[in-house]
Write an enzyme that holds these catalytic residues in place. Sequence first.
Site, PDB file in Angstrom:
ATOM      1  N   GLU A 156      44.859   1.176  -7.649  1.00 50.46           N
ATOM      2  CA  GLU A 156      45.131   0.767  -6.266  1.00 50.46           C
ATOM      3  C   GLU A 156      44.556   1.824  -5.307  1.00 50.46           C
ATOM      4  O   GLU A 156      44.705   3.013  -5.555  1.00 50.46           O
ATOM      5  CB  GLU A 156      46.658   0.651  -6.076  1.00 50.46           C
ATOM      6  CG  GLU A 156      47.073   0.276  -4.681  1.00 50.46           C
ATOM      7  CD  GLU A 156      46.364  -0.988  -4.206  1.00 50.46           C
ATOM      8  OE1 GLU A 156      46.527  -2.048  -4.827  1.00 50.46           O
ATOM      9  OE2 GLU A 156      45.634  -0.912  -3.200  1.00 50.46           O
ATOM     10  N   CYS A 265      50.223  11.359  -3.186  1.00 46.30           N
ATOM     11  CA  CYS A 265      49.082  11.109  -4.083  1.00 46.30           C
ATOM     12  C   CYS A 265      48.039  12.214  -4.179  1.00 46.30           C
ATOM     13  O   CYS A 265      47.756  12.672  -5.276  1.00 46.30           O
ATOM     14  CB  CYS A 265      48.456   9.779  -3.718  1.00 46.30           C
ATOM     15  SG  CYS A 265      49.597   8.446  -4.127  1.00 46.30           S
TER      16      CYS A 265
HETATM   17  P1  NAD Z   1      57.269   4.677  -5.211  1.00 51.28           P
HETATM   18  O1  NAD Z   1      57.947   5.910  -5.653  1.00 51.28           O
HETATM   19  O2  NAD Z   1      57.284   4.311  -3.764  1.00 51.28           O
HETATM   20  O3  NAD Z   1      57.868   3.416  -5.997  1.00 51.28           O
HETATM   21  C1  NAD Z   1      58.007   3.363  -7.381  1.00 51.28           C
HETATM   22  C2  NAD Z   1      59.166   2.411  -7.685  1.00 51.28           C
HETATM   23  O4  NAD Z   1      59.207   2.170  -9.102  1.00 51.28           O
HETATM   24  C3  NAD Z   1      60.543   2.981  -7.321  1.00 51.28           C
HETATM   25  O5  NAD Z   1      61.199   2.097  -6.437  1.00 51.28           O
HETATM   26  C4  NAD Z   1      61.282   3.095  -8.668  1.00 51.28           C
HETATM   27  O6  NAD Z   1      62.670   2.831  -8.583  1.00 51.28           O
HETATM   28  C5  NAD Z   1      60.564   2.029  -9.475  1.00 51.28           C
HETATM   29  N1  NAD Z   1      60.694   2.201 -10.940  1.00 51.28           N
HETATM   30  C6  NAD Z   1      60.517   3.322 -11.671  1.00 51.28           C
HETATM   31  N2  NAD Z   1      60.698   3.052 -12.980  1.00 51.28           N
HETATM   32  C7  NAD Z   1      61.005   1.736 -13.074  1.00 51.28           C
HETATM   33  C8  NAD Z   1      61.296   0.863 -14.163  1.00 51.28           C
HETATM   34  N3  NAD Z   1      61.294   1.283 -15.437  1.00 51.28           N
HETATM   35  N4  NAD Z   1      61.561  -0.432 -13.897  1.00 51.28           N
HETATM   36  C9  NAD Z   1      61.564  -0.878 -12.621  1.00 51.28           C
HETATM   37  N5  NAD Z   1      61.289  -0.095 -11.560  1.00 51.28           N
HETATM   38  C10 NAD Z   1      61.010   1.182 -11.782  1.00 51.28           C
HETATM   39  O7  NAD Z   1      55.780   4.773  -5.745  1.00 51.28           O
HETATM   40  P2  NAD Z   1      54.442   4.295  -5.024  1.00 51.28           P
HETATM   41  O8  NAD Z   1      54.126   5.189  -3.894  1.00 51.28           O
HETATM   42  O9  NAD Z   1      54.520   2.825  -4.795  1.00 51.28           O
HETATM   43  O10 NAD Z   1      53.369   4.608  -6.180  1.00 51.28           O
HETATM   44  C11 NAD Z   1      53.369   3.881  -7.379  1.00 51.28           C
HETATM   45  C12 NAD Z   1      52.099   4.223  -8.142  1.00 51.28           C
HETATM   46  O11 NAD Z   1      50.954   3.815  -7.391  1.00 51.28           O
HETATM   47  C13 NAD Z   1      51.888   5.722  -8.407  1.00 51.28           C
HETATM   48  O12 NAD Z   1      51.238   5.870  -9.651  1.00 51.28           O
HETATM   49  C14 NAD Z   1      50.957   6.151  -7.287  1.00 51.28           C
HETATM   50  O13 NAD Z   1      50.166   7.262  -7.636  1.00 51.28           O
HETATM   51  C15 NAD Z   1      50.084   4.923  -7.133  1.00 51.28           C
HETATM   52  N6  NAD Z   1      49.522   4.734  -5.796  1.00 51.28           N
HETATM   53  C16 NAD Z   1      50.290   4.949  -4.695  1.00 51.28           C
HETATM   54  C17 NAD Z   1      49.751   4.715  -3.430  1.00 51.28           C
HETATM   55  C18 NAD Z   1      50.555   4.979  -2.186  1.00 51.28           C
HETATM   56  O14 NAD Z   1      49.969   4.929  -1.110  1.00 51.28           O
HETATM   57  N7  NAD Z   1      51.834   5.231  -2.256  1.00 51.28           N
HETATM   58  C19 NAD Z   1      48.447   4.246  -3.310  1.00 51.28           C
HETATM   59  C20 NAD Z   1      47.691   4.026  -4.479  1.00 51.28           C
HETATM   60  C21 NAD Z   1      48.244   4.259  -5.722  1.00 51.28           C
HETATM   61  C1  UGA Z   2      45.390   8.196  -0.062  1.00 48.72           C
HETATM   62  C2  UGA Z   2      44.022   7.489  -0.155  1.00 48.72           C
HETATM   63  O1  UGA Z   2      43.438   7.429   1.150  1.00 48.72           O
HETATM   64  C3  UGA Z   2      44.191   6.081  -0.701  1.00 48.72           C
HETATM   65  O2  UGA Z   2      42.903   5.477  -0.859  1.00 48.72           O
HETATM   66  C4  UGA Z   2      44.889   6.153  -2.062  1.00 48.72           C
HETATM   67  O3  UGA Z   2      45.128   4.857  -2.558  1.00 48.72           O
HETATM   68  C5  UGA Z   2      46.227   6.870  -1.908  1.00 48.72           C
HETATM   69  O4  UGA Z   2      45.992   8.200  -1.355  1.00 48.72           O
HETATM   70  C6  UGA Z   2      46.896   7.056  -3.222  1.00 48.72           C
HETATM   71  O5  UGA Z   2      46.250   7.204  -4.232  1.00 48.72           O
HETATM   72  O6  UGA Z   2      48.106   7.049  -3.157  1.00 48.72           O
HETATM   73  P1  UGA Z   2      47.436   8.141   1.616  1.00 48.72           P
HETATM   74  O7  UGA Z   2      47.934   9.312   0.848  1.00 48.72           O
HETATM   75  O8  UGA Z   2      48.358   7.030   1.945  1.00 48.72           O
HETATM   76  O9  UGA Z   2      46.189   7.465   0.845  1.00 48.72           O
HETATM   77  O10 UGA Z   2      46.898   8.667   3.007  1.00 48.72           O
HETATM   78  P2  UGA Z   2      45.532   9.202   3.623  1.00 48.72           P
HETATM   79  O11 UGA Z   2      45.313   8.461   4.877  1.00 48.72           O
HETATM   80  O12 UGA Z   2      44.414   9.294   2.667  1.00 48.72           O
HETATM   81  O13 UGA Z   2      46.000  10.679   4.014  1.00 48.72           O
HETATM   82  C7  UGA Z   2      46.367  11.608   3.035  1.00 48.72           C
HETATM   83  C8  UGA Z   2      46.614  12.953   3.689  1.00 48.72           C
HETATM   84  O14 UGA Z   2      45.390  13.505   4.196  1.00 48.72           O
HETATM   85  C9  UGA Z   2      47.562  12.902   4.891  1.00 48.72           C
HETATM   86  O15 UGA Z   2      48.387  14.036   4.887  1.00 48.72           O
HETATM   87  C10 UGA Z   2      46.630  12.919   6.087  1.00 48.72           C
HETATM   88  O16 UGA Z   2      47.214  13.443   7.250  1.00 48.72           O
HETATM   89  C11 UGA Z   2      45.528  13.824   5.568  1.00 48.72           C
HETATM   90  N1  UGA Z   2      44.230  13.561   6.224  1.00 48.72           N
HETATM   91  C12 UGA Z   2      43.653  12.347   6.122  1.00 48.72           C
HETATM   92  C13 UGA Z   2      43.629  14.595   6.924  1.00 48.72           C
HETATM   93  O17 UGA Z   2      44.138  15.714   7.022  1.00 48.72           O
HETATM   94  N2  UGA Z   2      42.403  14.340   7.507  1.00 48.72           N
HETATM   95  C14 UGA Z   2      41.788  13.137   7.422  1.00 48.72           C
HETATM   96  O18 UGA Z   2      40.672  12.994   7.964  1.00 48.72           O
HETATM   97  C15 UGA Z   2      42.430  12.112   6.705  1.00 48.72           C
END
Ligand code: NAD
Ligand code: UGA
Length: 443
Positions: A156, A265
Amino acid sequence: MAVHEARLGIIGAGYVGLTTAAGLAALGHHVTCCDRDTDRIAAIRDGQLPIFEPGLQALVDRQMRAGRLAFTTDPGEAGSGQTVVFLAVGTPALPSGAPDLSALEAAVSEVAAHLDPGALVVIKSTVPVGTAARVTRILTARTPGGRPPRVVSNPEFLREGSAIHDFFTPDRIVIGARERAAGRQLRDLYESLAAPVLVTDWATAELIKYAANAFLAAKISLINELADLCAVLGIDVNEVGQGVGMDRRIGPGHLQAGIGYGGSCFPKDLAALQWMFREAGLPALLLPAVQQVNARRPQRMTDFLARRLGGLHQATLGVLGLSFKGNTDDLRASPSLAVVRRLAEAGARIQVYDPVARVQGETLARVTVCDNPYQACRDADALLVLADWEEFRTLDFARIKTLMRRPLVVDGRNFLDVWHLRGLGFEYQGMGRGDHQPPEVSS
Ligand code: NAD
Ligand code: UGA
């Protein structure tokens, strides 16, 4: 309406799981989203999303009303009768930097017994190379003699704060599959999104995710390092970033200098990538430097402030923004919190306002949480803007100036209008924005 309407399960109702669930339901699929956190599911069912993500509440409400989106704590409901089950649970860093896959493995084990033969299991969580193979082994062991579910990697790339936009208009969809048919089945689910699709093997898809985050973090650290040079040379790093970003090979994104990157992340994914290098017996030279530059950013700001105010002890500081960036409530690895903690440790009194992020009073000593931005500025010796919330740009700064003891604004995100603030009589300090005069406007 999706041409290939499907029944889908999603495990994990966090930023990624909820967005994916609501997004896929909006594409016409029937989605059951499961989380083991009973309070979380109860709140969602009551119409109260436990996270702040712009537009997500309305999208979830609409899809629930349309009968295409349901929530459960029962992995059986999310697993049985579904053609595809997505895994979107957290993968935080262990002390070694390796991702903790225990939630993912628990989710796989819990759902395995309920999966239909031939179901597709899609790994959306960010996981190290080898995880799709590992999940396949777990599923195979739990399907003795039967046909094990097929596993697909589908990393993602959404950002918090613009998750819905990113879901519906992704730059690309990456699908890692061992069999063509499995890849095609996932591709069909997304067919109404006009996005390029890259199909690879499992390991490549898994590495692309970490590589993308590493590139983005490296851009930020490079512009931050340049910001320090700009500060000495009296150059505005924002203009440098603009000029550099106009080169299509570099691109304009992630070139905003400031107090550095945080969030759930970039820090953990950079740690995981370095762990993968170590496991492979290879040195990683650039990645530690990216982290080191980033780790010093909060201190750059607090050092400046200490010098400017002649010490921080007893200083009163207004702070706007606690989340790791604007437009989100997420406090995980927030550089704003790192700045606030340093300032508090140095003896400053802090008055903080954030539009949505909430800290418990006892979490941060010497910090008063304010109800509005103006309250945070009252009698302050300096105003620090630490997260790039759009609403901070348009505050009534003339009013703020009357409230403060000293008209000093420190912009930790380099996003305020420097000329407007200086025009009002503020001393404005960005992070490498120089002190040159506004460009002459030709008549
Ligand atoms: P999050 O912590 O917001 O949510 C994870 C959820 O999973 C929690 O609500 C937790 O209770 C639930 N969970 C854990 N174990 C479980 C189980 N066995 N059964 C059911 N539910 C369970 O996490 P997130 O930010 O959504 O990230 C999820 C994954 O996606 C991570 O690997 C992260 O690196 C990746 N990711 C996150 C983002 C982002 O912007 N947050 C973007 C891209 C990828
Ligand atoms: C980041 C990536 O942008 C997503 O593509 C990825 O899916 C996600 O991580 C993930 O793997 O979870 P996110 O962490 O939501 O997304 O936010 P960003 O907008 O990338 O910002 C990350 C951090 O960098 C923040 O603290 C932001 O303030 C900082 N940032 C961002 C800067 O300092 N300068 C910039 O120009 C951009």
